[in-house]
Design a protein around this motif. Structure first.
Motif, PDB file in Angstrom:
ATOM      1  N   ASN A  17       0.747  -1.253   0.016  1.00 28.53           N
ATOM      2  CA  ASN A  17       0.048   0.153  -0.070  1.00 28.53           C
ATOM      3  C   ASN A  17       0.881   1.245   0.068  1.00 28.53           C
ATOM      4  N   LEU A  18       0.568   2.078  -0.806  1.00 29.36           N
ATOM      5  CA  LEU A  18       1.359   3.360  -1.242  1.00 29.36           C
ATOM      6  C   LEU A  18       0.582   4.745  -0.760  1.00 29.36           C
ATOM      7  N   VAL A  19       1.064   5.473  -0.087  1.00 23.89           N
ATOM      8  CA  VAL A  19       0.671   6.908  -0.015  1.00 23.89           C
ATOM      9  C   VAL A  19       1.432   7.796  -0.951  1.00 23.89           C
ATOM     10  N   LEU A  20       0.852   8.421  -1.936  1.00 18.35           N
ATOM     11  CA  LEU A  20       1.654   9.590  -2.565  1.00 18.35           C
ATOM     12  C   LEU A  20       1.373  10.962  -2.109  1.00 18.35           C
ATOM     13  N   ILE A  21       2.078  11.516  -1.641  1.00 14.10           N
ATOM     14  CA  ILE A  21       2.088  12.834  -1.015  1.00 14.10           C
ATOM     15  C   ILE A  21       2.445  14.031  -2.057  1.00 14.10           C
ATOM     16  N   CYS A  22       1.774  14.949  -2.016  1.00  6.54           N
ATOM     17  CA  CYS A  22       2.233  16.337  -2.742  1.00  6.54           C
ATOM     18  C   CYS A  22       2.040  17.457  -1.785  1.00  6.54           C
ATOM     19  N   HIS A  23       3.368  18.294  -1.830  1.00  3.71           N
ATOM     20  CA  HIS A  23       3.348  19.360  -0.716  1.00  3.71           C
ATOM     21  C   HIS A  23       2.661  20.773  -1.226  1.00  3.71           C
ATOM     22  N   GLY A  24       2.896  21.527  -0.321  1.00  6.63           N
ATOM     23  CA  GLY A  24       2.371  22.830  -0.546  1.00  6.63           C
ATOM     24  C   GLY A  24       3.020  23.788  -1.303  1.00  6.63           C
ATOM     25  N   LEU A  25       2.537  25.122  -1.514  1.00  4.07           N
ATOM     26  CA  LEU A  25       3.358  26.116  -2.222  1.00  4.07           C
ATOM     27  C   LEU A  25       4.674  26.469  -1.547  1.00  4.07           C
TER      28      LEU A  25
ATOM     29  N   LYS B 227       5.641   4.119   9.841  1.00  2.00           N
ATOM     30  CA  LYS B 227       5.635   3.256  11.077  1.00  2.00           C
ATOM     31  C   LYS B 227       4.294   2.606  11.125  1.00  2.00           C
ATOM     32  N   ASN B 228       3.186   2.669  10.340  1.00  5.58           N
ATOM     33  CA  ASN B 228       2.096   2.137  10.452  1.00  5.58           C
ATOM     34  C   ASN B 228       1.553   1.492   9.237  1.00  5.58           C
ATOM     35  N   GLY B 229       2.551   0.915   8.489  1.00  2.00           N
ATOM     36  CA  GLY B 229       2.305  -0.062   7.416  1.00  2.00           C
ATOM     37  C   GLY B 229       2.211   0.418   5.971  1.00  2.00           C
ATOM     38  N   TYR B 230       2.656   1.484   5.862  1.00  2.00           N
ATOM     39  CA  TYR B 230       2.485   2.218   4.286  1.00  2.00           C
ATOM     40  C   TYR B 230       3.656   2.590   3.798  1.00  2.00           C
TER      41      TYR B 230
ATOM     42  N   VAL C  35       4.981   4.836 -11.101  1.00  3.02           N
ATOM     43  CA  VAL C  35       4.855   3.793 -10.002  1.00  3.02           C
ATOM     44  C   VAL C  35       3.949   2.479 -10.370  1.00  3.02           C
ATOM     45  N   VAL C  36       2.923   2.798 -11.066  1.00  2.00           N
ATOM     46  CA  VAL C  36       2.229   1.498 -11.573  1.00  2.00           C
ATOM     47  C   VAL C  36       2.964   0.660 -12.451  1.00  2.00           C
ATOM     48  N   ALA C  37       3.856   1.238 -13.225  1.00  2.00           N
ATOM     49  CA  ALA C  37       4.771   0.433 -14.173  1.00  2.00           C
ATOM     50  C   ALA C  37       5.533  -0.481 -13.278  1.00  2.00           C
ATOM     51  N   LYS C  38       5.916  -0.177 -12.066  1.00  2.00           N
ATOM     52  CA  LYS C  38       6.749  -0.885 -11.194  1.00  2.00           C
ATOM     53  C   LYS C  38       6.105  -2.372 -10.799  1.00  2.00           C
ATOM     54  N   GLU C  39       4.767  -2.238 -10.846  1.00  2.00           N
ATOM     55  CA  GLU C  39       4.006  -3.646 -10.604  1.00  2.00           C
ATOM     56  C   GLU C  39       4.358  -3.867  -9.033  1.00  2.00           C
ATOM     57  N   LYS C  40       4.484  -3.039  -8.277  1.00  2.00           N
ATOM     58  CA  LYS C  40       5.002  -3.121  -6.783  1.00  2.00           C
ATOM     59  C   LYS C  40       3.747  -3.098  -5.908  1.00  2.00           C
ATOM     60  N   TYR C  41       2.689  -2.327  -6.207  1.00  2.00           N
ATOM     61  CA  TYR C  41       1.381  -1.918  -5.153  1.00  2.00           C
ATOM     62  C   TYR C  41       0.301  -2.660  -5.412  1.00  2.00           C
ATOM     63  N   ASP C  42      -0.387  -2.872  -4.608  1.00  2.00           N
ATOM     64  CA  ASP C  42      -1.945  -3.275  -4.844  1.00  2.00           C
ATOM     65  C   ASP C  42      -2.806  -2.015  -4.485  1.00  2.00           C
TER      66      ASP C  42
ATOM     67  N   ASN D 150     -12.466   7.411 -15.179  1.00  2.00           N
ATOM     68  CA  ASN D 150     -11.624   6.961 -15.912  1.00  2.00           C
ATOM     69  C   ASN D 150     -10.395   6.549 -14.834  1.00  2.00           C
ATOM     70  N   ILE D 151     -10.499   7.031 -13.608  1.00  2.00           N
ATOM     71  CA  ILE D 151      -9.326   6.759 -12.564  1.00  2.00           C
ATOM     72  C   ILE D 151      -8.854   5.414 -12.635  1.00  2.00           C
ATOM     73  N   LEU D 152      -7.484   5.316 -12.439  1.00  2.00           N
ATOM     74  CA  LEU D 152      -6.925   3.802 -12.377  1.00  2.00           C
ATOM     75  C   LEU D 152      -7.583   3.303 -11.268  1.00  2.00           C
ATOM     76  N   PRO D 153      -8.212   2.049 -11.288  1.00  2.00           N
ATOM     77  CA  PRO D 153      -8.683   0.976 -10.284  1.00  2.00           C
ATOM     78  C   PRO D 153      -7.528   1.192  -9.210  1.00  2.00           C
ATOM     79  N   ILE D 154      -6.475   1.092  -9.289  1.00  2.00           N
ATOM     80  CA  ILE D 154      -5.466   1.002  -8.180  1.00  2.00           C
ATOM     81  C   ILE D 154      -5.446   2.074  -7.233  1.00  2.00           C
ATOM     82  N   ILE D 155      -6.054   3.173  -7.525  1.00  2.00           N
ATOM     83  CA  ILE D 155      -6.005   4.369  -6.902  1.00  2.00           C
ATOM     84  C   ILE D 155      -7.195   4.421  -5.921  1.00  2.00           C
ATOM     85  N   LYS D 156      -7.178   4.240  -4.784  1.00  2.00           N
ATOM     86  CA  LYS D 156      -8.302   4.042  -3.834  1.00  2.00           C
ATOM     87  C   LYS D 156      -8.849   5.175  -3.101  1.00  2.00           C
TER      88      LYS D 156
END
Length: 321
Positions: free
Chosen positions: A59-67, A85-88, A124-131, A155-161
């Motif tokens: 499970n991956l969390v992709l973060i975008c920062h602020g200005l 530290k909590n599984g991601y 990231v998807v091309a890495k085939e690492k994440y569910d 049309n959002i990718l099904p892997i994006i939850k």
């Protein structure tokens, strides 16, 4: 969805929006040494620097920062530490010019730029690492994330939850003018100082493509966006940029569970940035408006150093929604 009731409660001596904004920005803890950097190339002969926290999770969390932030922004690195530290696994996208090295093209990044996050997601998807991939954003990064999810729609990718965003200026024009208040001058001047310094650097690299004449006359976000952000990124002017980049106009098309947390005492956000009607008319949009919290603050008195926003993010990620 009905507007979500917030569990965040700040003690009386921490309820002020400016206190909630400034103290976490100055004193929030987080270990930036956890990152592993990866550089990827863009189609326009530029680069993006990605900072990873690898835990072996699916499970991956992709973060975008602020200005004018980065992966080292206190809110970002603290969240990355907590989630890892909590599984991601965590991936932070440093927007162009924000990774510590100036990008190569004339353009930078802006509040509505979704091409780069789309490139990173496909990488990231091309890495085939994440569910599962979940998207998170702070402030400007939150606007980028919401706009991206709304643009993708069905049309959002099904892997994006899921999507989680904090302190989002989802109506850019009103937020830009709101920052002209004397109460916000300290923030405004700090942002403009950083933005103008990048323009000067870029001018030295590309003097024939970018003028810095009258740059000292720029005193507001509208001035800067009208002179630089808009034209540099293909917009007619600041108004055109704000209109086409504001995520509030894309919320109706969101098709995955998306949590928006905007504190009611956020010194950056006017009332237009609280998308109540949009949340009420889309079962996938959860709007949470704590009475306090400031801008990307949510400071409480937890003795373990964990902020409420981090706990809330983990709770939403682990929920059945």
């Amino acid at each position: 969805m009905p507007i979500a009731r917030s569990s965040f409660k700040a003690p009386f001596y921490l309820r002020n929006g400016h206190v909630q904004t400034l103290l976490p920005a100055l004193f929030r803890n987080g270990d930036a040494s956890i990152y592993r950097r990866e550089r990827i190339n863009t189609k326009d002969d530029d680069f993006l620097d990605l900072d990873w926290v690898d835990t072996g999770s699916k499970n991956l969390v992709l973060i975008c920062h602020g200005l004018e932030g980065s992966s080292k922004s206190t809110s970002v690195v603290s969240m990355a530490n907590y989630l890892s530290k909590n599984g991601y696994d965590v991936l932070v996208l440093n927007f162009r010019s924000c990774s510590g090295e100036m990008n190569k093209q004339l353009r930078f990044y802006h509040s509505g730029e979704t091409g780069d996050i789309n490139l990173v997601i496909n990488h990231v998807v091309a890495k085939e690492k994440y569910d599962r991939i979940n998207l998170m954003g702070f402030s400007l990064g939150g606007n980028v994330v919401l706009k991206y999810v709304g643009e993708e729609g069905n049309n959002i990718l099904p892997i994006i939850k899921k999507t989680i965003v904090f302190s989002v200026p989802c109506h850019l024009e009103s937020s830009a003018y709101y920052m002209n208040r004397w109460l916000d001058k300290i923030y405004l001047n700090n942002f403009l100082r950083s933005l103008k310094s990048k323009i000067v650097i870029k001018h030295k690299l590309m003097p024939d493509k970018l003028s810095i004449e009258y740059i000292d006359n720029i005193k507001t976000f509208h001035d800067f966006d009208n002179r630089y952000t808009g034209p540099m990124h293909g917009f007619v002017d600041a108004h055109d940029y704000y209109t086409k980049s504001s995520s509030i106009y894309y919320l109706e098309n969101i098709r995955i569970p998306s949590l928006i947390v905007n504190a009611l005492n956020d010194p950056f956000l006017p009332h237009e940035c609280y998308p109540v009607s949009q949340a009420e008319n889309n079962q996938n949009v959860f709007l949470e408006m704590p009475e306090t919290g400031g801008h990307v603050g949510f400071l409480n008195t937890s003795i373990n150093g964990v902020y409420w926003s981090e706990q809330r993010a983990l709770s939403f990620l682990n929920s059945m929604q």
